[in-house]
Structures are given as C-alpha cells and as structure tokens.
Design an enzyme around this catalytic site. Structure first.
Site, PDB file in Angstrom:
ATOM      1  CG  HIS A  39       0.573   1.441   3.792  1.00 45.56           C
ATOM      2  ND1 HIS A  39       0.195   1.900   2.542  1.00 45.56           N
ATOM      3  CD2 HIS A  39       1.903   1.234   3.703  1.00 45.56           C
ATOM      4  CE1 HIS A  39       1.254   1.963   1.761  1.00 45.56           C
ATOM      5  NE2 HIS A  39       2.308   1.569   2.438  1.00 45.56           N
ATOM      6  CB  SER A  96       4.102   3.594   0.524  1.00 46.85           C
ATOM      7  OG  SER A  96       3.633   2.406  -0.013  1.00 46.85           O
ATOM      8  N   GLY A  97       2.804   6.415  -0.019  1.00 46.64           N
ATOM      9  CA  GLY A  97       2.457   7.690   0.593  1.00 46.64           C
ATOM     10  C   GLY A  97       2.791   8.864  -0.294  1.00 46.64           C
ATOM     11  CG  ASP A 126      -3.010   3.163   2.115  1.00 43.01           C
ATOM     12  OD1 ASP A 126      -2.737   3.632   3.227  1.00 43.01           O
ATOM     13  OD2 ASP A 126      -2.190   2.534   1.402  1.00 43.01           O
TER      14      ASP A 126
END
Ligand code: ARG
Length: 401
Positions: free
Chosen positions: A69, A212-213, A118
């Site tokens: 994402h 995130s990530g 994801d």
C-alpha cells in the site's frame, strides 16, 4: 479500507497544519531508539520525492521490503523514479545516504480492497553494504503472547499528528488471531492468514500512520528476524492505539520464496554453502577481488563479491586457487582494497582449539574484526566489530582502547 488510506494520506499532509501539543509523544507509547543501538541498523525510510512516506527493511544489499500500500496509487504502482530509501541513520531528516529505487515489485495478488498480500520489493540502485540485512522469518510459528518489536518514524499521537525526527520503537505481543479477527470482523473488516495481529487489546502500544512498510521483528536464537510488515489497524474512530483493534502485520513467512525468486539469495549463495558442507571444498567461478591478505601462508584469502552485492571472505589452500575450504559472509564492512588481514598465529584467544586467528583491520579506519577459522570443518567466525584502536608498526600490530 479505502477510507483508512485516505485518512492516512490526510494525516500525513496535515502535519504542518495541526500542532497538538497536549498529546503524549509516542510511536504509540514507544521510546526513542538510542543512537548507538545496532538493533535496527538495517531499517530504511522510504521517500517519495524526498519525503518520508513509509518504513522499509534492507533484506539483501540491493533489496528492501515494504508494504504494497506504500507504493500503490490510483492507477497502479508509484514509479521507481520518484522513490528512494535512506539507510544508516535513525534520524529521518538525515539525507546523507539516500539511495534511489530502480524497480518496484508489488506482490501480484495485492488487494487494495481488503489489504491482503500487503508486501512489495524495492530494488536499490546500489548495494548498501555498511550494515547487515535483516534475515527473513522462514517458518515463523507465532504464538499468542510472544514478544515482538516495531520501529518507525510514524505518528506518535492517537488523537492528532506528531511525527518524530528520531526513530521510535515499541514492544508488542502477538495477539490471538481469532480474537483479533472477531473484533475486526464486527466492523466488517476480514483478516486473512497472510496477516497477524500484534499489540495490546487495551490499545496501549501500537504502530501508526507513517510506520507502514516498516519492520516487526521477533527474537531468534541469536538476534532478530523480520516477521511482519506494518500494514494497517485501528477502528473507524481511532486509527492507532484503539482498544480491541491491535495493529495488523503482513506475515513475511508466507512470501519468503517469492522474495527469494527476485533477490536470488537461495539459488546462488545458499547452494555454495550446501556444496561446501557435502564436498568440503568448492570451485568458485566468478569475480574475485584480490586484496592484500598475504601473511597467512599457506592459505590464501579472497574477498568475493556476488552479483547481488553480498561480500564473502573465502579461504583457499595453495596451490589451487579454486579449492576453497571455508567461507563466511562479511557484513558491516565496506569493501576496500586497503583492508588488511593480519595473522596473529594460532589460537591467540587461548580457547585450546587448533585454528587460525586473524585480525582484519581497515587501514585508516577504526574498524577491527577478529576472525578465527577452523581448518578441519572449514568454518570461520567473525567477531563483532571490536571496540579497539590499533597502530601498525613494522611487523607488529598494537591494539589499545
Ligand atoms: N497504514 C498505516 C501507514 O500507512 C499503518 C497503520 C498501522 N496502524 C496501526 N494501528 N497499527 O502508515
């Protein structure tokens, strides 16, 4: 789920506009990673047009893993040309070691709708060899209550916007998957087995927008491994640190063979190890860097750099330069022609085993490593970087604090 992403984009954009000084400073309820800590040395800040958007992890010198994402936009994948990663600093605005991204590989079955799969790979323009990559959790059996750690430069506020300059970390626990999916299911969000939940059901500690990530790591016998990638979390009312809505992480173990089909780690480099184990020696063809590692008669020493940028130190027995009897991957060393390997004779550490002991020093640097090799079973050990200085005088090398 789209609404979460929209909200997270809005939150990121509104950093400058909203200053909420009444809230606590947290990753959510975390602590600042000490500058000297090596625990997160492979962490990367993913930049889009120079601005931090997500975390990422170095998994091979030229490869990083992040969340799908993070690199997705309305009509597909963000072009590599606007992406870069910062390595080697816990300070997000330190632009010194920024490496461009040359290829973005989103997991083909990534679903924007339910945020399944994801995960994405980033190929870097050049190898990052100053730090050791984090290893991937292969067959992680996650037990409820197991400890996990997350770090990132994401929002520290559950109610406003407060982004840190320094990397923040927080300790979490693996949450029971069924309990977590029941809770999310009640809000119409369905978790898959490519996800796991970590945090606290009371919402006390969590990751947040901007994390995130980035990595979720779990301890293994020595060190840590990359078990999860920060994906999403929270309720419609509260995106981070919400009671009953712990963070959701992509389960890295489900993607190891997909990752390795790109990074090529298994095919080339692990087969070298297996061949060495079964045959005891191995003829390596490829590009050898010859460096001044004499002083260790009658063995030779080479440094070998693979195509993917990994560096191995190889030991061979004269006269055949192809008869390699031992090798060891070298991390944390920027390969330079002036590295010197100096023999200190056998068994200087006095542990009674018949072996060689060497010291590897980086001339004109403060880098000193102790190496020891056992000829019989062809194994070599590198110490951690030693905290000593040295002077080379004629044929002696003198170490001091
Ligand atoms: N999707 C978020 C991001 O883009 C990460 C959210 C993690 N949320 C949580 N409550 N743990 O940064």
């Amino acid at each position: 789920m789209k609404i979460f992403q929209l909200l997270s984009a809005l939150l990121l954009l509104s950093t400058a506009l909203m200053a909420d000084n009444t809230i606590n400073l947290r990753i959510i309820n975390g602590t600042k990673v000490p500058q000297h800590s090596s625990q997160w040395e492979w962490i990367l800040s993913l930049r889009q047009n120079g601005e931090h958007i997500c975390g990422a992890s170095l998994i091979a010198p030229q490869w990083a893993v992040t969340a799908a994402h993070c690199i997705s936009e309305d009509n597909g994948v963000v072009p590599a040309s606007v992406l870069s990663v910062m390595s080697g600093s816990y300070h997000v605005n330190n632009g010194r070691s920024v490496v461009p991204v040359t290829q973005v590989i989103r997991y083909p079955q990534y679903s924007e709708v339910d945020v399944d799969n994801d995960i994405a790979l980033l190929r870097l323009a050049s190898a990052v060899t100053a730090v050791a990559p984090i290893s991937l959790a292969n067959n992680a059996t996650l037990q409820t209550g197991d400890p996990a750690f997350v770090a990132g430069w994401g929002n520290m506020s559950t109610t406003g916007v407060e982004f840190p300059n320094d990397l923040m970390e927080v300790d979490l626990k693996i949450i029971d998957f069924n309990e977590c999916s029941r809770s999310y299911g009640a809000e119409g969000i369905f978790l898959t087995h490519n996800m796991f939940c970590a945090g606290y059901m009371d919402g006390s500690k969590d990751s947040c927008q901007g994390d995130s990530g980035g990595p979720l790591i779990t301890p293994k016998s020595s060190g840590y491994e990359l078990t999860g990638v920060v994906s999403f979390g929270g309720s419609e009312e509260q995106m981070c640190g919400a009671a009953n809505f712990p963070g959701i992480y992509t389960k890295v173990a489900n993607y190891v063979s997909w990752i390795e089909s790109y990074t090529g780690v298994l095919q080339r480099e692990i087969s070298l190890e297996n061949t060495l184990k079964t045959k005891g020696s191995y003829a390596v063809s490829g590009t050898f860097g010859w460096y001044d590692f004499e002083n260790v008669p009658p063995a030779f020493d080479w440094v070998y750099q693979t195509q993917s940028g990994r560096i191995f130190q190889l030991q061979g027995k004269a006269p055949s330069e192809h008869d390699v009897f031992g090798w060891k991957e070298v991390y944390g060393i920027a390969l330079q022609p002036q590295w010197k390997m100096i023999s200190l004779g056998s068994d200087i550490d006095g542990d009674g085993t018949t072996k060689f002991d060497w010291v590897l020093v980086g001339v004109n640097t403060d880098a000193v490593y102790k190496l020891s090799g056992v000829r019989e079973n062809g194994t070599f050990q590198y110490s951690d970087k030693l905290n000593v200085r040295y002077i080379i005088e004629e044929s002696v090398i003198r170490f001091y604090e």
